[in-house]
Design an enzyme around this catalytic site. Structure first.
Site, PDB file in Angstrom:
ATOM      1  N   GLU A  59       0.820  -1.213   0.000  1.00 28.28           N
ATOM      2  CA  GLU A  59       0.000   0.000   0.000  1.00 28.28           C
ATOM      3  C   GLU A  59       0.849   1.256   0.000  1.00 28.28           C
ATOM      4  O   GLU A  59       0.588   2.202  -0.751  1.00 28.28           O
ATOM      5  CB  GLU A  59      -0.943   0.012   1.212  1.00 28.28           C
ATOM      6  CG  GLU A  59      -2.163  -0.899   1.077  1.00 28.28           C
ATOM      7  CD  GLU A  59      -1.856  -2.366   1.326  1.00 28.28           C
ATOM      8  OE1 GLU A  59      -0.712  -2.672   1.758  1.00 28.28           O
ATOM      9  OE2 GLU A  59      -2.750  -3.201   1.111  1.00 28.28           O
ATOM     10  N   HIS A 128     -12.022  -4.814   8.745  1.00 25.15           N
ATOM     11  CA  HIS A 128     -12.560  -4.503   7.416  1.00 25.15           C
ATOM     12  C   HIS A 128     -13.776  -3.589   7.486  1.00 25.15           C
ATOM     13  O   HIS A 128     -14.511  -3.475   6.517  1.00 25.15           O
ATOM     14  CB  HIS A 128     -12.979  -5.781   6.681  1.00 25.15           C
ATOM     15  CG  HIS A 128     -11.837  -6.572   6.149  1.00 25.15           C
ATOM     16  ND1 HIS A 128     -10.991  -7.278   6.949  1.00 25.15           N
ATOM     17  CD2 HIS A 128     -11.401  -6.750   4.880  1.00 25.15           C
ATOM     18  CE1 HIS A 128     -10.084  -7.884   6.198  1.00 25.15           C
ATOM     19  NE2 HIS A 128     -10.305  -7.579   4.940  1.00 25.15           N
TER      20      HIS A 128
END
Ligand SMILES: Cc1ncc(C[n+]2csc(CCOP(=O)(O)OP(=O)(O)O)c2C)c(N)n1
Lengths: 326, 351
Positions: A59, A128
């Site tokens: 990322e 999440h």
């Protein structure tokens, strides 16, 4: 034309890549897999692996590469699977994307768009499910978009790409399957104003993104009780459109802010503070807030539901506001 | 450690040029230290004294259209890349005439005209940027190189590995320049890395890599030329480990408790400026009066730069919030679009 939110985002990506050859999409599984949320399905076939670019699990690396590519004259759209994973790229987003223009004395724009999903409601557990867009809205130098409608899902991307500064777009995960009517000629939309989605006179319900549906539902229920609620979709969390918010509160004299983020230090806190600062004498009741419980979002369905804002909690807050006669 | 250079000297004019480049960095930074002690400039100040051969040797091999990304120890890189000493010092004075209008300071020097992209104070933060700049070049079909300078401390960060992997995977035109001065603040390399051979790390990503004597500007230049040629001719990323040493503390706040004075003294015998100077003198390339003239030139440049910075103005406080976002009507979008299209059609692959 019938469309889902997912198809609207895809149409926006396709449109942007056709309009400008500098635009490319980059992220984990955006190509061969079709996107973690199937948003980019089919784009690899149409635009090829140079412009629909699968990245490794890096990322920080690929968000930073997006920043560099933007500095180098490209118009990257970087997809981060969820806001939770964007924390691995926080350094690049906050210390580079948001600051380079200012630190360089106005020399280096970062015309980058980062898209990511946010929010809970699908029993995915804490890692999440978080709603951290309010954190990003804290950062000067970023523009924070939260498309809640099909028109905005279709229209915000191109306008974001035309912005010379970094723009973060938060797509709530529960919205992708939402279907509805989209104008045949739907296209770019402006990014400066909040939208009054439903006019009303008794109380202003202020929200954005994934909680909009619950708020509209609450407004329907309130109407059944004779309470006429105005609903504002913020659309843009930074910069906030104070004018629309304060104008509405000036008419209804009551406000409920609905935010899937945690209450402490949230965007709802900022909005309540601004109403307090600028519309104190318009208020007939304290500003109410409906936020997520201050817990990591739990997995179990009932627990998760209990943690999140709901139409019922919005209705109750609006009733309190209206009941508190000034 | 031999006090002599192994590398053959180039023609006298070129040797003199390299000597002068290193001396410019040295004198600029000695002046910075002086100004800092006099409280004329503030903030964190990290000087490069002892490492000049690295920036001088590498930047010499870059073309004007190439890009440079550096760290917070970047005064020398900025200067050799073409940012004026005046603009650099004015920046440290916090003046509007500084290369970032006083918003960056010592650690955040930037300059669009010379494609100097910082000035990054986050260890390893510049590596992904370099990868992206190179990606943009590759996608636009431009034959440009992005040189990325970073310390060996950055090697422990995830971004180092993510960046090397991406650059190698996508065969991007990046020259990674690891300035291995053996210490990350007070942490000796051997106390932070299981594998201390940097070239081996790069090799693990299938990146051609060399370790070079970073005190020998000629060796640096030669290795860098080879690497830049490799990058520019489409060979993907290349990696140089430049073995060097900083003679001063990490920053002006560092009491330097972590290394022996004798170690510093030993390395100072291999001062890159003195090494080249001695080699040139031995070879008869540096007559006394030329050396004197060269020093006078450099001194004059720095004196002028200080005067320029001292005479600078302050950015008005009313402009505090300028450049947080772009001004309306920014030309950026159209300008970048035409650059891109020009580059692509120049490569005969427009459309
Ligand atoms: C991400 C990050 N962690 C820690 C620091 C604090 N810090 C500043 S310089 C430095 C040492 C870096 O050493 P190295 O990369 O070898 O570069 P050098 O200073 O030797 O040129 C550290 C730990 C930082 N700036 N950024």
């Amino acid at each position: 034309m019938k469309s889902t939110y997912r198809e609207a985002v895809r149409a926006a990506l396709r449109d942007a890549m056709r309009r400008d050859e500098r635009v490319f999409l980059m992220g984990e599984d955006v190509g061969r897999y079709g996107g973690g949320f199937a948003v980019s399905l089919g784009l690899l076939e149409e635009f090829g692996p140079e412009r629909v670019r699968d990245t490794p699990l890096s990322e920080s690396g690929f968000v930073g590469a997006g920043i560099g590519a933007a500095l180098g004259g490209m118009r990257p759209v970087v997809e981060i699977m969820t806001v939770n994973f964007s924390l691995l790229a926080l350094d690049q987003i906050v210390n580079n994307a948001a600051t380079l223009l200012h630190m360089s004395g106005g020399q280096f724009n970062v015309p980058l768009v980062i898209r990511m999903t946010t929010g809970a409601g699908r029993q995915l557990g804490a890692q999440h499910s978080h709603s951290l867009e309010g954190w990003y809205a804290h950062i000067p130098g970023l523009r924070i978009l939260t498309p809640a409608t099909l028109a905005d899902a279709r229209g915000m991307l191109w306008t974001a790409l035309e912005d010379p500064d970094p723009v973060l777009i938060f797509e709530h995960g529960s919205l992708y399957n939402v279907a509805g009517e989209l104008e045949d000629d739907a296209g770019p939309v402006e990014l400066d104003k909040a939208a009054v989605l439903r006019p009303g006179t008794d109380v202003t319900l202020i929200t954005y993104g994934g909680t909009l549906a619950a708020v509209l539902d609450a407004a329907d229920q309130l109407a059944g009780e004779g309470i006429d609620a105005e609903v504002i979709d913020l659309r843009v969390l930074r910069p906030l459109d104070d004018g629309t918010i304060l104008g509405s509160v000036g008419r209804t004299h009551r406000a409920v802010v609905v935010d899937e983020g945690w209450r402490s230090g949230s965007i709802s806190a900022e909005i309540a503070a601004r109403i307090g600062e600028h519309a104190f004498f318009d208020l007939d009741a304290p500003v109410e807030r409906v936020c997520s419980e201050e817990v990591p979002v739990p997995y179990a369905k009932h627990m998760e539901l209990a943690a999140l804002p709901s139409a019922e909690r919005v209705v109750a807050a609006a009733r309190r506001a209206v009941g508190a006669r000034g | 450690m031999s006090p002599l250079l192994d590398t053959a000297l180039p023609d006298p004019a070129h040797s003199r040029h390299l000597l002068q480049q290193m001396l410019r960095v040295r004198r600029l930074e000695e002046k910075c230290v002086e100004l800092y002690s006099a409280a004329r400039i503030r903030g964190f100040l990290h000087v490069y004294i002892g490492e000049e051969a690295v920036a001088a040797g590498v930047i010499e091999t870059l073309a004007a259209e190439d890009a440079v990304v550096a760290t917070y120890r970047e005064h020398g890189h900025a200067l050799l890349r073409g940012v004026s000493a005046g603009a650099i010092l004015a920046e440290m004075y916090g003046r509007a005439e500084g290369c970032c209008r006083g918003r960056g300071g010592s650690m955040h020097l930037f300059d669009a005209t010379t494609r100097f992209y910082g000035g990054n104070a986050i260890v390893a933060g510049g590596l992904p940027l370099a990868v992206g700049l190179a990606l943009a070049d590759k996608m636009a079909g431009r034959r440009r190189v992005t040189a990325c300078f970073f310390g060996e401390g950055a090697v422990a960060e995830g971004e180092f590995h993510e960046s090397l992997n991406l650059a190698a995977l996508w065969q991007l035109p990046v020259l990674f320049c690891c300035e291995n001065n053996l210490y990350a603040m007070g942490t000796a390399l051997a106390r932070s890395e299981s594998q201390t051979d940097m070239a081996l790390k790069a090799a693990a990503y299938e990146i051609p890599a060399w370790s070079v004597d970073g005190m020998d500007v000629l060796a640096v230049e030669e290795a860098s030329r080879r690497a830049v040629d490799g990058v520019r001719s489409g060979g993907g990323p290349h990696f140089l480990e430049l073995r060097t040493y900083r003679f001063r503390a990490h920053s002006m706040f560092d009491p330097e408790l972590y290394r022996e004075k004798s170690e510093v003294a030993q390395w100072m015998e291999r001062d890159p400026i003195r090494l080249l100077q001695a080699a040139m003198e031995t070879a008869g390339q540096l007559p006394e009066e030329q050396w004197a003239a060269l020093q006078a030139d450099v001194d004059a440049e720095i004196t002028d730069a200080v005067a320029f910075a001292e005479a600078g103005t302050l950015e008005p406080v009313e402009d505090l919030t300028r450049f947080v976002t772009s001004q309306p009507g920014s030309e950026l979008t159209s300008r970048a679009a035409s650059d891109h299209n020009r580059a692509r059609s120049a490569e005969g692959r427009a459309g």
